[in-house]
Design a protein around this motif. Structure first.
Motif, mmCIF file in Angstrom:
data_model
loop_
_atom_site.group_PDB
_atom_site.id
_atom_site.type_symbol
_atom_site.label_atom_id
_atom_site.label_comp_id
_atom_site.label_asym_id
_atom_site.label_seq_id
_atom_site.Cartn_x
_atom_site.Cartn_y
_atom_site.Cartn_z
ATOM 1 N N LYS A 243 -9.420 1.568 -10.430
ATOM 2 C CA LYS A 243 -8.289 0.663 -10.537
ATOM 3 C C LYS A 243 -7.604 0.922 -11.872
ATOM 4 O O LYS A 243 -8.220 1.392 -12.830
ATOM 5 C CB LYS A 243 -8.702 -0.809 -10.404
ATOM 6 C CG LYS A 243 -9.506 -1.389 -11.548
ATOM 7 C CD LYS A 243 -9.809 -2.855 -11.271
ATOM 8 C CE LYS A 243 -10.460 -3.568 -12.455
ATOM 9 N NZ LYS A 243 -11.790 -3.033 -12.805
ATOM 10 N N TYR B 256 -3.729 3.581 -1.870
ATOM 11 C CA TYR B 256 -3.496 2.786 -3.079
ATOM 12 C C TYR B 256 -3.019 1.401 -2.649
ATOM 13 O O TYR B 256 -2.134 1.292 -1.794
ATOM 14 C CB TYR B 256 -2.449 3.433 -3.973
ATOM 15 C CG TYR B 256 -2.860 4.773 -4.541
ATOM 16 C CD1 TYR B 256 -3.378 4.874 -5.832
ATOM 17 C CD2 TYR B 256 -2.733 5.937 -3.785
ATOM 18 C CE1 TYR B 256 -3.749 6.111 -6.357
ATOM 19 C CE2 TYR B 256 -3.106 7.177 -4.303
ATOM 20 C CZ TYR B 256 -3.615 7.249 -5.584
ATOM 21 O OH TYR B 256 -3.992 8.468 -6.103
ATOM 22 N N ASP C 202 -4.189 9.803 -10.624
ATOM 23 C CA ASP C 202 -5.449 9.199 -11.053
ATOM 24 C C ASP C 202 -5.244 8.081 -12.075
ATOM 25 O O ASP C 202 -6.138 7.733 -12.842
ATOM 26 C CB ASP C 202 -6.435 10.251 -11.584
ATOM 27 C CG ASP C 202 -5.858 11.085 -12.716
ATOM 28 O OD1 ASP C 202 -4.688 10.859 -13.101
ATOM 29 O OD2 ASP C 202 -6.586 11.958 -13.216
ATOM 30 N N GLY C 203 -4.032 7.512 -12.078
ATOM 31 C CA GLY C 203 -3.813 6.265 -12.794
ATOM 32 C C GLY C 203 -3.493 6.359 -14.261
ATOM 33 O O GLY C 203 -3.680 5.381 -14.995
ATOM 34 N N ASP D 147 -10.578 6.379 -1.359
ATOM 35 C CA ASP D 147 -10.440 7.645 -0.642
ATOM 36 C C ASP D 147 -10.126 7.376 0.822
ATOM 37 O O ASP D 147 -10.070 6.222 1.264
ATOM 38 C CB ASP D 147 -11.670 8.544 -0.828
ATOM 39 C CG ASP D 147 -12.927 8.045 -0.117
ATOM 40 O OD1 ASP D 147 -12.843 7.157 0.770
ATOM 41 O OD2 ASP D 147 -14.018 8.555 -0.441
ATOM 42 N N THR E 123 0.842 -1.193 0.000
ATOM 43 C CA THR E 123 0.000 0.000 0.000
ATOM 44 C C THR E 123 0.878 1.244 0.000
ATOM 45 O O THR E 123 2.064 1.198 0.344
ATOM 46 C CB THR E 123 -0.898 0.079 1.257
ATOM 47 O OG1 THR E 123 -0.056 0.133 2.422
ATOM 48 C CG2 THR E 123 -1.846 -1.103 1.361
ATOM 49 N N ASP F 198 -5.756 9.513 0.217
ATOM 50 C CA ASP F 198 -6.167 8.377 -0.609
ATOM 51 C C ASP F 198 -5.217 7.201 -0.390
ATOM 52 O O ASP F 198 -4.002 7.373 -0.255
ATOM 53 C CB ASP F 198 -6.165 8.744 -2.087
ATOM 54 C CG ASP F 198 -7.367 9.573 -2.507
ATOM 55 O OD1 ASP F 198 -8.211 9.874 -1.634
ATOM 56 O OD2 ASP F 198 -7.460 9.918 -3.702
ATOM 57 N N GLN G 8 -7.373 2.267 -6.010
ATOM 58 C CA GLN G 8 -7.359 3.535 -5.296
ATOM 59 C C GLN G 8 -8.652 3.708 -4.508
ATOM 60 O O GLN G 8 -9.751 3.499 -5.047
ATOM 61 C CB GLN G 8 -7.202 4.694 -6.294
ATOM 62 C CG GLN G 8 -7.179 6.084 -5.652
ATOM 63 C CD GLN G 8 -7.103 7.196 -6.685
ATOM 64 O OE1 GLN G 8 -7.020 6.935 -7.895
ATOM 65 N NE2 GLN G 8 -7.131 8.437 -6.226
#
Length: 329
Positions: free
Chosen positions: A172, A150, A217-218, A164, A141, A148, A162
């Motif tokens: 994801k 992850y 945001d990936g 909050d 993690t 947030d 991800q």
């Protein structure tokens, strides 16, 4: 458990490893304890709290967490009864510090520093984030500046998930594959804010011998290719990026057992030192193959860096040995 000394470790004691400005004296006895009282199986990961205590995670159910002072003296232990404890991250929430503990059996737990569970993330299969055929074997993690969370599903479906700060699922990204935004053993993750830059995510793709950078945001940004090095999680300290190398391509370019070392990258993500490994070499701007040189380590699974930039090395599948300290010289 045998109490016979490991003569390979004894031979390594006081050896100097590393390159350039990042050279270290080996201390194989730093964290040694009585294995009949405080046993370990695999020393998976370690973090340092704001008091300077070294908090280590092992998959020994008798004492999942071992807390040392910086001299290597045992302070305390506690357990969650996990036989596959694997990932350990620490987050400072101002009023207190907390640990995120990941078990390969599917548990992702938030605890106090003395082991009280205060939160748990449910399986994405149960939550409908994954379908029933997808494997869930989390490994790591990290927590973003905004809170947030992850989670790396490194031994499962190769996604990063991800949530909050309240545990609500956001998205994801990743998945298994050979494309730039896909992964082969999505083993670790860290937030990178070096140089005062906007926060990004460094995500391990161990089978690809690389770290891959994503936006928060990936969205894929770049790959940091580390040829020969099966890296575990990225660890940021100051301007440097450190990582344990679990295996290297020591023979016939194949993953070779007992071939680990430590790798260190500067703020430009150039490799500057490989304690236990070959010296980093660049040709026309391209990093060349890196492999183990000195057989000090077996399988480096994690590193922790203290305030003096000493390195504490945790190992997997290393004969139930305790962490090795590398004292910077």
């Amino acid at each position: 458990m045998s109490l016979k000394p490991d003569f390979s470790l004894l031979a390594a004691q006081d050896q100097i490893l590393g390159h350039g400005d990042f050279r270290y004296k080996v201390d194989t006895s730093w964290g040694n304890l009585d294995p009949t009282k405080v046993p370990v199986v695999n020393c998976h990961e370690m973090v340092m709290d704001r008091k300077g205590r070294m908090i280590m995670l092992t998959d020994e159910v008798k004492n999942n967490v071992i807390i040392y002072d910086q001299s290597g003296k045992l302070l305390t232990t506690w357990t969650l009864g996990l036989n596959a404890a694997h990932g350990l991250s620490i987050v400072d929430e101002g009023d207190a510090e907390y640990l995120w503990v990941v078990d390969n059996g599917g548990k992702v737990l938030k605890t106090t520093l003395d082991g009280k569970v205060v939160a748990e993330i449910a399986s994405p299969v149960k939550e409908g984030i994954y379908d029933e055929k997808m494997r869930w074997v989390p490994t790591e993690t990290t927590v973003a500046p905004n809170g947030d969370l992850y989670i790396a599903d490194g031994y499962g479906s190769q996604y990063f998930l991800q949530y909050d700060k309240n545990g609500k699922f956001i998205r994801k990204f990743g998945g298994a594959g050979r494309e730039d935004a896909q992964f082969s053993t999505a083993h670790g993750i860290a937030v990178d804010q070096r140089g005062g830059k906007e926060a990004t995510l460094l995500c391990t793709s161990r089978g690809h011998n690389s770290f891959k950078r994503f936006t928060m945001d990936g969205k894929y940004l770049e790959t940091i290719f580390l040829p020969g090095a099966f890296v575990c999680r990225p660890v940021i300290h100051g301007d440097e990026l450190y990582a344990g190398v679990c295996w290297s391509r020591l023979r016939y370019l194949e993953q070779t057992d007992n071939s680990g070392f430590v790798t260190i990258l500067d703020k430009t993500n150039k490799v500057v030192s490989n304690p236990g490994g070959t010296a980093p070499e660049y040709r026309n701007g391209e990093l060349q193959l890196m492999v183990q040189k000195e057989p000090v380590f077996k399988h480096c699974h994690d590193v922790c860096i203290d305030q003096d930039k000493n390195i504490y090395v945790c190992q997997w599948n290393a004969g139930k040995s305790y962490p090795i300290k590398l004292t910077r010289v």
